[in-house]
Design an enzyme around this catalytic site. Structure first.
Site, PDB file in Angstrom:
ATOM      1  N   ASN A 120      -5.622 -62.472 -67.262  1.00  0.00           N
ATOM      2  CA  ASN A 120      -7.127 -62.590 -67.797  1.00  0.00           C
ATOM      3  C   ASN A 120      -7.322 -64.463 -68.279  1.00  0.00           C
ATOM      4  O   ASN A 120      -6.299 -64.502 -68.346  1.00  0.00           O
ATOM      5  CB  ASN A 120      -7.983 -62.417 -68.941  1.00  0.00           C
ATOM      6  CG  ASN A 120      -7.628 -62.680 -70.372  1.00  0.00           C
ATOM      7  OD1 ASN A 120      -8.278 -63.519 -71.239  1.00  0.00           O
ATOM      8  ND2 ASN A 120      -5.861 -61.733 -71.498  1.00  0.00           N
ATOM      9  N   PHE A 124     -12.085 -68.693 -74.347  1.00  0.00           N
ATOM     10  CA  PHE A 124     -12.195 -68.115 -75.963  1.00  0.00           C
ATOM     11  C   PHE A 124     -13.657 -68.389 -75.856  1.00  0.00           C
ATOM     12  O   PHE A 124     -14.765 -69.430 -76.368  1.00  0.00           O
ATOM     13  CB  PHE A 124     -12.229 -68.748 -76.369  1.00  0.00           C
ATOM     14  CG  PHE A 124     -10.903 -68.944 -77.054  1.00  0.00           C
ATOM     15  CD1 PHE A 124     -10.180 -67.485 -77.243  1.00  0.00           C
ATOM     16  CD2 PHE A 124     -10.140 -69.988 -77.966  1.00  0.00           C
ATOM     17  CE1 PHE A 124      -8.950 -67.721 -77.852  1.00  0.00           C
ATOM     18  CE2 PHE A 124      -8.341 -69.268 -78.020  1.00  0.00           C
ATOM     19  CZ  PHE A 124      -7.755 -68.727 -77.900  1.00  0.00           C
ATOM     20  N   SER A 149     -10.027 -62.798 -86.326  1.00  0.00           N
ATOM     21  CA  SER A 149      -9.220 -63.813 -85.053  1.00  0.00           C
ATOM     22  C   SER A 149      -9.641 -65.573 -85.007  1.00  0.00           C
ATOM     23  O   SER A 149     -10.751 -65.421 -84.155  1.00  0.00           O
ATOM     24  CB  SER A 149      -8.496 -63.021 -83.544  1.00  0.00           C
ATOM     25  OG  SER A 149      -8.426 -63.972 -83.076  1.00  0.00           O
ATOM     26  N   SER A 185      -3.483 -68.395 -77.149  1.00  0.00           N
ATOM     27  CA  SER A 185      -3.665 -67.260 -76.262  1.00  0.00           C
ATOM     28  C   SER A 185      -3.030 -68.552 -74.813  1.00  0.00           C
ATOM     29  O   SER A 185      -3.385 -69.458 -75.574  1.00  0.00           O
ATOM     30  CB  SER A 185      -5.334 -67.833 -76.071  1.00  0.00           C
ATOM     31  OG  SER A 185      -5.569 -67.907 -75.223  1.00  0.00           O
ATOM     32  N   ASN A 187      -4.859 -69.821 -72.654  1.00  0.00           N
ATOM     33  CA  ASN A 187      -5.995 -70.458 -71.937  1.00  0.00           C
ATOM     34  C   ASN A 187      -6.776 -71.694 -72.096  1.00  0.00           C
ATOM     35  O   ASN A 187      -7.703 -71.923 -71.746  1.00  0.00           O
ATOM     36  CB  ASN A 187      -6.906 -69.200 -71.638  1.00  0.00           C
ATOM     37  CG  ASN A 187      -6.047 -67.747 -71.258  1.00  0.00           C
ATOM     38  OD1 ASN A 187      -5.749 -67.523 -69.621  1.00  0.00           O
ATOM     39  ND2 ASN A 187      -6.553 -66.993 -71.319  1.00  0.00           N
ATOM     40  N   THR A 188      -6.205 -71.869 -73.219  1.00  0.00           N
ATOM     41  CA  THR A 188      -7.149 -73.443 -73.792  1.00  0.00           C
ATOM     42  C   THR A 188      -5.759 -74.127 -73.985  1.00  0.00           C
ATOM     43  O   THR A 188      -4.771 -74.236 -74.680  1.00  0.00           O
ATOM     44  CB  THR A 188      -7.093 -72.736 -75.281  1.00  0.00           C
ATOM     45  OG1 THR A 188      -8.565 -71.676 -75.752  1.00  0.00           O
ATOM     46  CG2 THR A 188      -7.991 -74.170 -76.203  1.00  0.00           C
ATOM     47  N   LYS A 226      -0.662 -64.785 -84.691  1.00  0.00           N
ATOM     48  CA  LYS A 226      -0.703 -63.702 -83.518  1.00  0.00           C
ATOM     49  C   LYS A 226       0.461 -65.378 -82.757  1.00  0.00           C
ATOM     50  O   LYS A 226       0.084 -66.056 -82.560  1.00  0.00           O
ATOM     51  CB  LYS A 226      -1.825 -63.779 -83.023  1.00  0.00           C
ATOM     52  CG  LYS A 226      -1.397 -62.622 -81.590  1.00  0.00           C
ATOM     53  CD  LYS A 226      -2.974 -62.375 -81.383  1.00  0.00           C
ATOM     54  CE  LYS A 226      -2.342 -61.366 -80.163  1.00  0.00           C
ATOM     55  NZ  LYS A 226      -3.685 -60.537 -79.312  1.00  0.00           N
ATOM     56  N   ASN A 255       0.731 -61.527 -78.451  1.00  0.00           N
ATOM     57  CA  ASN A 255      -0.315 -62.172 -77.090  1.00  0.00           C
ATOM     58  C   ASN A 255      -0.078 -61.224 -75.379  1.00  0.00           C
ATOM     59  O   ASN A 255       0.889 -61.024 -75.439  1.00  0.00           O
ATOM     60  CB  ASN A 255      -0.943 -63.283 -77.555  1.00  0.00           C
ATOM     61  CG  ASN A 255      -1.876 -64.015 -77.229  1.00  0.00           C
ATOM     62  OD1 ASN A 255      -3.504 -63.128 -75.979  1.00  0.00           O
ATOM     63  ND2 ASN A 255      -2.920 -64.131 -78.154  1.00  0.00           N
TER      64      ASN A 255
HETATM   65  C1  LIG Z   1      -9.692 -59.609 -71.827  1.00  0.00           C
HETATM   66  C2  LIG Z   1      -9.184 -59.608 -71.964  1.00  0.00           C
HETATM   67  C3  LIG Z   1      -9.071 -60.956 -73.547  1.00  0.00           C
HETATM   68  C4  LIG Z   1      -8.213 -61.039 -74.775  1.00  0.00           C
HETATM   69  N1  LIG Z   1      -9.251 -62.195 -75.707  1.00  0.00           N
HETATM   70  C5  LIG Z   1      -7.576 -62.364 -76.371  1.00  0.00           C
HETATM   71  C6  LIG Z   1      -8.322 -63.062 -77.252  1.00  0.00           C
HETATM   72  O1  LIG Z   1      -9.863 -64.346 -77.334  1.00  0.00           O
HETATM   73  N2  LIG Z   1      -7.765 -63.159 -78.631  1.00  0.00           N
HETATM   74  C7  LIG Z   1      -5.964 -62.408 -78.698  1.00  0.00           C
HETATM   75  O2  LIG Z   1      -5.493 -63.007 -79.393  1.00  0.00           O
HETATM   76  N3  LIG Z   1      -5.197 -61.783 -77.341  1.00  0.00           N
HETATM   77  C8  LIG Z   1      -6.825 -61.502 -76.651  1.00  0.00           C
HETATM   78  N4  LIG Z   1      -6.333 -61.073 -76.049  1.00  0.00           N
HETATM   79  C9  LIG Z   1      -4.855 -60.122 -75.444  1.00  0.00           C
HETATM   80  C10 LIG Z   1      -5.173 -58.895 -76.251  1.00  0.00           C
HETATM   81  O3  LIG Z   1      -5.433 -58.832 -77.489  1.00  0.00           O
HETATM   82  C11 LIG Z   1      -3.126 -58.528 -76.288  1.00  0.00           C
HETATM   83  O4  LIG Z   1      -2.976 -59.283 -77.642  1.00  0.00           O
HETATM   84  C12 LIG Z   1      -3.360 -58.227 -75.048  1.00  0.00           C
HETATM   85  O5  LIG Z   1      -3.549 -57.950 -74.025  1.00  0.00           O
HETATM   86  C13 LIG Z   1      -1.422 -57.128 -75.316  1.00  0.00           C
HETATM   87  O6  LIG Z   1      -1.649 -56.521 -75.666  1.00  0.00           O
HETATM   88  P1  LIG Z   1      -2.311 -54.577 -74.583  1.00  0.00           P
HETATM   89  O7  LIG Z   1      -1.123 -55.199 -73.730  1.00  0.00           O
HETATM   90  O8  LIG Z   1      -2.922 -53.832 -75.432  1.00  0.00           O
HETATM   91  O9  LIG Z   1      -3.596 -55.738 -73.471  1.00  0.00           O
HETATM   92  C14 LIG Z   1      -7.258 -60.800 -74.983  1.00  0.00           C
HETATM   93  C15 LIG Z   1      -7.004 -59.461 -73.762  1.00  0.00           C
HETATM   94  C16 LIG Z   1      -7.430 -59.743 -72.817  1.00  0.00           C
HETATM   95  C17 LIG Z   1      -6.978 -58.343 -71.444  1.00  0.00           C
END
Ligand SMILES: Cc1cc2nc3c(=O)[nH]c(=O)nc-3n(C[C@H](O)[C@H](O)[C@H](O)COP(=O)(O)O)c2cc1C
Length: 357
Positions: A120, A124, A149, A185, A187-188, A226, A255
């Protein structure tokens, strides 16, 4: 049919086919369905039926079980009773930013099914801290802790990041049980640079001071940080030192990753998309980071383990490695609500909560 099979054989194929081109459509439909479902009269009864009691107390909060919903799934906190009904032990909403923002252009979410992964670059997309506060002000009390968060608004220069985070914390402080400072993240632009020692010390120093000020002499609510799985050991060591110096309540690890290791051959082409990779290719690295943080902090810093948890055994390994709680995102997309129950049951079966602190 067991819960996980019911989901993967019946519901998931329907969801994955929705808006066939864009997985984000399925995401929005799921959130909409959960919002409606959570508002229905039987929702709290369902929690009574499916939620597994495996309680533990972590950074002063009582969690009914160790499995939380990771940040990013319900960015605007619109489906809280729905998550409660599915048996989660906590929910982390957001990441929200001070300024509302649309996120990156679509498409920005990709499935890598052969790898059990997602990529992804949402960026945000969220309604902003004030809108979330307004929603939470009138929300019903939840049967489990709520984490919020917070991240940096895209339009805010890195030099002004501290004030941007502080505004969000102050606005949302009355409504969260804990706060997660997202500096990881991918992506920022510039965000991950806030993990560098000097900037992180300034940011966390200010946010823990602000939490203490907002507590008016009482015990401040927990502030966690995080981190990214792409930090090396030395950098993680510095984060731990800053956390100790600034009374940070815990670390959320991890993350998404910028690495592309462990992809199935079918997914290598999609793997070229920009963004953060989550799911099974992250399992090993997230586990290693959790174990490292636990060791380096001599077990004194509570850890929420997240990254690639696709089965109860993955969660048990995280808990064994020193996590007090776990969170799921991608594993929940592929495995469905049965995963939450499966992990809670497994954690209960292992007896006392080793991560209690
Ligand atoms: C579509 C998507 C959006 C996410 N958005 C955020 C976010 O806004 N803030 C954040 O701290 N992590 C975000 N994450 C990261 C997840 O919270 C998590 O840390 C990461 O995906 C690893 O866990 P997983 O393997 O169970 O997905 C996002 C993950 C995905 C897939």
């Amino acid at each position: 049919m067991e819960g996980v099979q019911l989901y993967s054989r019946l519901l998931r194929p329907v969801l994955f086919r929705l808006g066939s081109g864009d997985p984000e459509v399925a995401h929005h439909r799921t959130i909409d369905a959960l919002r409606l479902f959570g508002a229905a009269p039987g929702a709290s009864t369902l929690r009574g039926l499916v939620a597994v009691d495996a309680p533990r107390t972590v950074f002063g909060l009582r969690f009914p079980n160790p499995v939380g919903l990771a940040a990013g799934m319900d960015k605007n906190g619109v489906a809280l009773p729905g998550w409660a009904a599915l048996g989660f032990g906590h929910v982390e909403v957001g990441t929200v930013t001070w300024h509302p923002q649309p996120g990156n252009p679509k498409p920005r979410l990709y499935r890598l099914p052969a790898s059990g992964a997602l990529i992804n670059r949402m960026g945000f997309n969220n309604d902003g801290a004030r809108a979330l506060a307004a929603r939470l002000r009138t929300a019903a009390r939840l049967p489990m802790p709520l984490g919020i968060s917070i991240g940096k608004s895209k339009i805010t220069p890195v030099a002004d990041a501290v004030a941007d985070y502080r505004s969000s914390l102050a606005e949302l402080y009355p409504y969260g049980d804990y706060f997660a400072v997202n500096v990881s993240s991918p992506n920022t632009p510039g965000l991950r640079g806030l993990q560098d020692r000097g900037l992180l010390d300034e940011l966390l120093g200010e946010l823990t001071r602000e939490a203490a000020r907002l507590a008016y002499g009482g015990t401040p609510k927990p502030v966690l940080v995080k981190i990214a799985p792409d930090l090396d050991d030395a950098a993680i060591g510095e984060v731990i030192e800053v956390c100790a110096a600034r009374s940070v309540a815990g670390i959320i690890a991890t993350n998404t990753t910028l690495a592309r290791d462990g992809l199935a051959p079918e997914d290598v082409a999609t793997g070229a998309q920009a963004g953060g990779l989550s799911g099974r290719p992250l399992t090993r690295r997230a586990l290693d980071v959790v174990a490292f943080v636990h060791r380096e902090s001599a077990g004194r810093l509570p850890i929420i383990g997240v990254g690639g948890i696709a089965a109860p055994e993955d969660a048990l390994r995280m808990l064994d490695a020193g996590a007090s709680l776990v969170q799921v995102y991608t594993g929940f997309i592929y495995g469905g609500p049965g995963l939450v129950r499966g992990i809670s049951r497994a954690a209960r079966a292992t007896g006392a909560a080793p991560g209690d602190r």
